[in-house]
Enzyme design. Structure first.
Site, short mmCIF file in Angstrom:
data_model
loop_
_atom_site.label_atom_id
_atom_site.label_comp_id
_atom_site.label_asym_id
_atom_site.label_seq_id
_atom_site.Cartn_x
_atom_site.Cartn_y
_atom_site.Cartn_z
N GLU A 29 12.36 -9.24 2.20
CA GLU A 29 11.72 -7.99 2.93
C GLU A 29 12.60 -6.76 2.41
OE1 GLU A 29 11.23 -7.68 7.03
OE2 GLU A 29 9.69 -6.29 6.89
N ASP A 58 1.45 -15.51 6.78
CA ASP A 58 0.95 -16.72 6.71
C ASP A 58 1.31 -16.87 5.23
OD1 ASP A 58 0.40 -17.14 9.31
OD2 ASP A 58 -1.85 -17.30 8.87
N PRO A 68 0.90 -1.21 -0.07
CA PRO A 68 0.03 -0.04 0.03
C PRO A 68 0.84 1.33 -0.14
CG PRO A 68 -0.02 -1.20 2.13
CD PRO A 68 0.67 -2.01 1.24
N ASN A 69 0.26 2.27 -0.61
CA ASN A 69 0.88 3.53 -0.75
C ASN A 69 2.30 3.71 -1.70
OD1 ASN A 69 -1.31 5.02 0.69
ND2 ASN A 69 -0.47 4.01 2.43
N ARG A 81 12.21 4.97 12.93
CA ARG A 81 10.98 5.67 12.78
C ARG A 81 10.29 5.43 13.96
NH1 ARG A 81 8.80 5.09 7.08
NH2 ARG A 81 7.57 7.05 7.55
N TYR A 88 11.02 9.05 1.26
CA TYR A 88 11.13 7.78 0.27
C TYR A 88 11.76 8.35 -1.10
CZ TYR A 88 7.60 5.84 3.59
OH TYR A 88 7.03 5.37 4.70
N ALA A 105 3.01 -0.57 5.12
CA ALA A 105 2.53 -0.73 6.30
C ALA A 105 1.88 -2.19 6.73
CB ALA A 105 1.34 0.43 6.71
N HIS A 154 3.62 -4.23 9.35
CA HIS A 154 3.66 -4.07 10.77
C HIS A 154 2.23 -4.60 11.02
CE1 HIS A 154 6.90 -1.62 9.58
NE2 HIS A 154 6.17 -0.78 8.83
N HIS A 192 12.43 -2.41 2.72
CA HIS A 192 11.84 -1.26 3.12
C HIS A 192 12.81 0.09 2.56
CE1 HIS A 192 8.69 -3.07 5.68
NE2 HIS A 192 9.57 -3.81 6.07
N ILE A 193 12.33 0.83 1.87
CA ILE A 193 12.99 2.24 1.60
C ILE A 193 13.81 2.69 2.86
CG2 ILE A 193 12.97 4.38 0.18
CD1 ILE A 193 10.61 2.74 -1.30
N SER A 194 12.85 3.16 3.57
CA SER A 194 13.25 3.91 4.70
C SER A 194 13.63 2.86 5.88
CB SER A 194 11.97 4.88 5.25
OG SER A 194 11.18 3.91 5.85
N ASN A 222 8.11 -5.54 -0.58
CA ASN A 222 7.93 -4.39 0.25
C ASN A 222 6.60 -4.15 0.61
OD1 ASN A 222 7.77 -1.77 1.70
ND2 ASN A 222 8.97 -0.57 0.07
N ARG A 275 6.48 1.02 13.63
CA ARG A 275 7.19 0.39 12.34
C ARG A 275 8.40 -0.41 12.79
NH1 ARG A 275 4.98 3.70 8.51
NH2 ARG A 275 4.78 5.73 9.34
N ARG A 301 4.95 10.63 -2.72
CA ARG A 301 4.69 10.72 -1.15
C ARG A 301 5.84 10.91 -0.32
NH1 ARG A 301 4.75 4.54 1.42
NH2 ARG A 301 3.93 5.24 3.34
C1 DQA Z 1 7.98 1.10 4.02
C2 DQA Z 1 8.11 1.48 5.45
C3 DQA Z 1 6.69 1.51 6.17
O1 DQA Z 1 6.76 1.61 7.41
C4 DQA Z 1 5.61 2.16 5.45
O2 DQA Z 1 4.21 1.93 6.35
C5 DQA Z 1 5.72 2.02 3.96
C6 DQA Z 1 6.94 2.09 3.49
C7 DQA Z 1 9.39 1.50 3.40
O3 DQA Z 1 9.60 1.24 2.13
O4 DQA Z 1 10.11 2.27 3.93
O5 DQA Z 1 4.78 2.24 3.40
O6 DQA Z 1 7.73 0.00 3.77
#
Ligand code: DQA
Length: 146
Positions: free
Chosen positions: A96, A85, A10-11, A105, A23, A75, A78, A98-100, A72, A109, A18
């Site tokens: 896995e 599963d 998502p997002n 944070r 990011y 959210a 988390h 994560h960009i950040s 990725n 997270r 964003r």
């Molecule tokens: C994220 C980190 C997550 O906490 C956040 O909800 C995202 C992006 C990252 O790529 O840093 O949507 O997965």
């Protein structure tokens, strides 16, 4: 040929727009073109969804189709036992991303439900995290890229 799926949750369709201070300003479409150019010996599929169940359906559809997954989950990392599963169920190695740096944070997270189901995690290295995950699969499965 090594066949991998890159999946964003998502997002992450809003990358480039964003919160660019977190990011970056590159869209994922632009980044994915560069990723494909960089790894010409790898077949890379891309899927993004904002919907948890659609991500689970896509993960399940990866069975028998790809040798590895770069995920990725945004959210949902988390929050989602269902995604965790699904990763366990499909039996495909997942990295896995994560960009950040999620550990630097908010506290919410700092927990990932999917991390223990993945072979490993990359966090905080920006978009490079995706390339590093692809490189991991090349190193791990070298005969597939021959
Ligand atoms: C994220 C980190 C997550 O906490 C956040 O909800 C995202 C992006 C990252 O790529 O840093 O949507 O997965």
């Amino acid at each position: 040929m090594l066949h991998l799926a890159v999946i964003n949750g998502p997002n992450l369709n809003l990358l480039g727009i964003r919160e660019p201070h977190i990011y970056g300003s590159q869209s994922f479409d632009d980044y994915f073109l560069l990723l494909k150019e960089r790894f010409l010996s790898v077949e890379l599929d891309y899927y993004q969804s904002n919907v948890e169940g659609e991500l689970i359906n896509y993960l399940q559809n990866c069975m028998g189709m790809v040798q590895g997954i770069v995920l990725n989950a945004g959210a949902y990392s988390h929050t989602s036992i269902a995604l965790a599963d699904a990763i366990s169920a499909i039996g495909i190695p997942v990295v896995e991303v994560h960009i950040s740096n999620v550990l630097a944070r908010e506290d919410y997270r700092k927990t990932s439900f999917i991390a223990s189901k993945c072979v490993g995690s990359v966090s905080g290295l920006g978009m490079d995290g995706y390339a590093l995950a692809v490189q991991y699969f090349i190193n791990r499965l070298p005969s597939e890229t021959a």
